[in-house]
Write an enzyme that holds these catalytic residues in place. Structure first.
Site, PDB file in Angstrom:
ATOM      1  N   ILE A  20       0.855  -1.194   0.000  1.00 58.01           N
ATOM      2  CA  ILE A  20       0.000   0.000   0.000  1.00 58.01           C
ATOM      3  C   ILE A  20       0.893   1.247   0.000  1.00 58.01           C
ATOM      4  CG2 ILE A  20      -1.691   1.303   1.366  1.00 58.01           C
ATOM      5  CD1 ILE A  20      -2.763  -1.491   2.314  1.00 58.01           C
ATOM      6  N   VAL A  66      11.992  -1.076  12.754  1.00 57.23           N
ATOM      7  CA  VAL A  66      11.342  -0.104  13.662  1.00 57.23           C
ATOM      8  C   VAL A  66      11.419  -0.527  15.130  1.00 57.23           C
ATOM      9  CG1 VAL A  66       9.763   0.897  11.956  1.00 57.23           C
ATOM     10  CG2 VAL A  66       9.016  -1.081  13.310  1.00 57.23           C
ATOM     11  N   TYR A 156      -8.303 -12.277  12.072  1.00 59.61           N
ATOM     12  CA  TYR A 156      -7.429 -11.104  12.198  1.00 59.61           C
ATOM     13  C   TYR A 156      -6.729 -11.092  13.563  1.00 59.61           C
ATOM     14  CZ  TYR A 156      -5.785  -6.545  10.650  1.00 59.61           C
ATOM     15  OH  TYR A 156      -4.995  -5.504  10.236  1.00 59.61           O
ATOM     16  N   LYS A 163      -4.164  -3.116  16.024  1.00 60.78           N
ATOM     17  CA  LYS A 163      -4.786  -1.994  15.303  1.00 60.78           C
ATOM     18  C   LYS A 163      -5.621  -1.127  16.255  1.00 60.78           C
ATOM     19  CE  LYS A 163      -3.158  -2.771  11.152  1.00 60.78           C
ATOM     20  NZ  LYS A 163      -1.932  -2.024  10.770  1.00 60.78           N
ATOM     21  N   ARG A 193      -4.831  -7.402  -1.533  1.00 65.34           N
ATOM     22  CA  ARG A 193      -3.812  -8.477  -1.548  1.00 65.34           C
ATOM     23  C   ARG A 193      -2.402  -7.905  -1.540  1.00 65.34           C
ATOM     24  NH1 ARG A 193      -6.985 -11.177  -5.277  1.00 65.34           N
ATOM     25  NH2 ARG A 193      -8.119 -12.835  -4.231  1.00 65.34           N
ATOM     26  N   LEU A 195       1.824  -8.621   0.530  1.00 65.09           N
ATOM     27  CA  LEU A 195       2.674  -9.585   1.238  1.00 65.09           C
ATOM     28  C   LEU A 195       2.138  -9.847   2.646  1.00 65.09           C
ATOM     29  CD1 LEU A 195       5.382 -10.963   0.503  1.00 65.09           C
ATOM     30  CD2 LEU A 195       6.543  -9.105   1.706  1.00 65.09           C
TER      31      LEU A 195
HETATM   32  P1  NAD Z   1       3.274  -4.960   3.101  1.00 60.86           P
HETATM   33  O1  NAD Z   1       3.768  -6.305   3.543  1.00 60.86           O
HETATM   34  O2  NAD Z   1       3.576  -4.551   1.721  1.00 60.86           O
HETATM   35  O3  NAD Z   1       3.752  -3.824   4.115  1.00 60.86           O
HETATM   36  C1  NAD Z   1       4.082  -4.066   5.458  1.00 60.86           C
HETATM   37  C2  NAD Z   1       5.413  -3.396   5.688  1.00 60.86           C
HETATM   38  O4  NAD Z   1       5.807  -3.506   7.061  1.00 60.86           O
HETATM   39  C3  NAD Z   1       6.548  -4.013   4.853  1.00 60.86           C
HETATM   40  O5  NAD Z   1       7.161  -3.016   4.085  1.00 60.86           O
HETATM   41  C4  NAD Z   1       7.505  -4.544   5.900  1.00 60.86           C
HETATM   42  O6  NAD Z   1       8.865  -4.454   5.500  1.00 60.86           O
HETATM   43  C5  NAD Z   1       7.222  -3.591   7.058  1.00 60.86           C
HETATM   44  N1  NAD Z   1       7.743  -4.106   8.324  1.00 60.86           N
HETATM   45  C6  NAD Z   1       7.396  -5.239   8.977  1.00 60.86           C
HETATM   46  N2  NAD Z   1       8.150  -5.381  10.092  1.00 60.86           N
HETATM   47  C7  NAD Z   1       8.974  -4.304  10.138  1.00 60.86           C
HETATM   48  C8  NAD Z   1       9.996  -3.874  11.034  1.00 60.86           C
HETATM   49  N3  NAD Z   1      10.330  -4.572  12.118  1.00 60.86           N
HETATM   50  N4  NAD Z   1      10.649  -2.715  10.754  1.00 60.86           N
HETATM   51  C9  NAD Z   1      10.361  -1.995   9.659  1.00 60.86           C
HETATM   52  N5  NAD Z   1       9.399  -2.335   8.771  1.00 60.86           N
HETATM   53  C10 NAD Z   1       8.728  -3.489   9.016  1.00 60.86           C
HETATM   54  O7  NAD Z   1       1.684  -5.044   3.330  1.00 60.86           O
HETATM   55  P2  NAD Z   1       0.565  -3.896   3.299  1.00 60.86           P
HETATM   56  O8  NAD Z   1      -0.714  -4.662   3.210  1.00 60.86           O
HETATM   57  O9  NAD Z   1       0.887  -2.858   2.291  1.00 60.86           O
HETATM   58  O10 NAD Z   1       0.640  -3.312   4.771  1.00 60.86           O
HETATM   59  C11 NAD Z   1       0.851  -1.947   5.043  1.00 60.86           C
HETATM   60  C12 NAD Z   1      -0.038  -1.495   6.193  1.00 60.86           C
HETATM   61  O11 NAD Z   1      -1.394  -1.531   5.774  1.00 60.86           O
HETATM   62  C13 NAD Z   1       0.033  -2.382   7.430  1.00 60.86           C
HETATM   63  O12 NAD Z   1      -0.048  -1.565   8.581  1.00 60.86           O
HETATM   64  C14 NAD Z   1      -1.212  -3.223   7.302  1.00 60.86           C
HETATM   65  O13 NAD Z   1      -1.655  -3.742   8.543  1.00 60.86           O
HETATM   66  C15 NAD Z   1      -2.156  -2.176   6.753  1.00 60.86           C
HETATM   67  N6  NAD Z   1      -3.396  -2.688   6.171  1.00 60.86           N
HETATM   68  C16 NAD Z   1      -3.344  -3.589   5.167  1.00 60.86           C
HETATM   69  C17 NAD Z   1      -4.534  -4.070   4.619  1.00 60.86           C
HETATM   70  C18 NAD Z   1      -4.518  -5.096   3.531  1.00 60.86           C
HETATM   71  O14 NAD Z   1      -5.573  -5.677   3.263  1.00 60.86           O
HETATM   72  N7  NAD Z   1      -3.409  -5.331   2.851  1.00 60.86           N
HETATM   73  C19 NAD Z   1      -5.770  -3.602   5.117  1.00 60.86           C
HETATM   74  C20 NAD Z   1      -5.778  -2.672   6.142  1.00 60.86           C
HETATM   75  C21 NAD Z   1      -4.582  -2.217   6.660  1.00 60.86           C
END
Ligand code: NAD
Length: 256
Positions: A20, A66, A156, A163, A193, A195
């Protein structure tokens, strides 16, 4: 001229082209923003992120876990050194150990709970504190959350509790940062969708259910999350802070 021309932003959370954070970054670049990036330490994530960024040639790309204060300090010092200030931050980071995520919440162990909370909720607090120190004229922060932080969404599990902490952190941080003209908001995204979403059991069912039950009768697209992020990071939303904005095709307003 793009709406973000002359603005300097930091994006945490690009893992690949499905992230995202990447959809948000592409739109920010298109609107003229200057962006700094962090990525998860390690050769494969570095290669993937650097490949994606090649056409844009950003000046600051720093490996950051982080969970490590020293990594965050290094990241923000690099941004400060290069640009002297920051206008906005995209926080798009979450993680829970897969074994703990798949368990019923009742069974989650202490170590898994702490790890997931640290990465998925506390990181926003730490990032906001560092960012605010280099936002002398104010700024905007946006993070990503999901409906499972408000209601029980089976599957979840532990991430729902993370969250909930993240969303309430947004409200407390909005209070702490408001008088410094720094706004912070969350986007509650419908399922996309990526990772991370691959680690959630029953994710495809969640998408199918959401599409069927949402007002718009479909799932949200990453580009719709991106355009909302740009709204929340720009002056168009200058009166909004501490808000959790649902971008889920109207799923969360339907009771049955
Ligand atoms: P993504 O896997 O592409 O992104 C998650 C990111 O978190 C990755 O870049 C990963 O490297 C990073 N990360 C994980 N552990 C880390 C650490 N210790 N230090 C630094 N970075 C770390 O997946 P996404 O779906 O794009 O997720 C991004 C955000 O969106 C998340 O907070 C996720 O919960 C939220 N979100 C996703 C969805 C969905 O359906 N995909 C829906 C609602 C919210």
């Amino acid at each position: 001229m793009g709406r973000f021309e002359g603005k300097i932003g930091l994006v945490l959370g690009v893992a690949n082209d499905r992230s995202i954070a990447w959809a948000i970054s592409e739109l920010l670049f298109a609107e003229g923003a200057e962006l700094a990036f962090s990525h998860l330490p390690g050769p494969s994530s570095e290669r993937r992120v650097k490949q994606l960024l090649e056409p844009y040639n950003p000046k600051v790309v720093v490996p950051v876990d982080v969970q490590k204060d020293e990594d965050l300090e290094r990241l923000f010092s690099r941004v400060h050194e290069e640009y002297g200030r920051l206008d906005f931050v995209v926080h798009s980071v979450a993680f829970a150990p897969p074994t703990e995520l798949r368990k019923p919440y009742l069974e989650v162990n202490r170590a898994g709970w702490h790890l997931a909370m640290d990465i998925s909720a506390y990181s926003l607090v730490a990032v906001s504190r560092h960012a605010a120190a280099i936002m002398p004229a104010g700024g905007a922060i946006v993070t990503l959350t999901y409906y499972g932080g408000e209601k029980v969404v089976p599957g979840y599990n532990l991430m729902g509790v993370c969250k909930a902490a993240l969303e309430h952190s947004v409200r407390y941080l909005a209070w702490d940062l408001g008088r410094r003209n720094i706004r912070i908001n969350a986007i509650s995204a419908g399922p996309v969708r990526t990772l991370s979403s691959a680690g959630i059991s029953g994710f495809d069912e969640m998408r199918e259910h959401t599409a069927r039950k949402s007002c718009l009768g479909r799932n949200v697209e990453a580009k719709e999350l991106a355009s909302t992020a740009l709204f929340l990071l720009s002056d168009l939303s200058s009166g909004i802070t501490g808000e959790v904005l649902h971008v889920d095709c109207g799923f969360s307003i339907v009771g049955l």
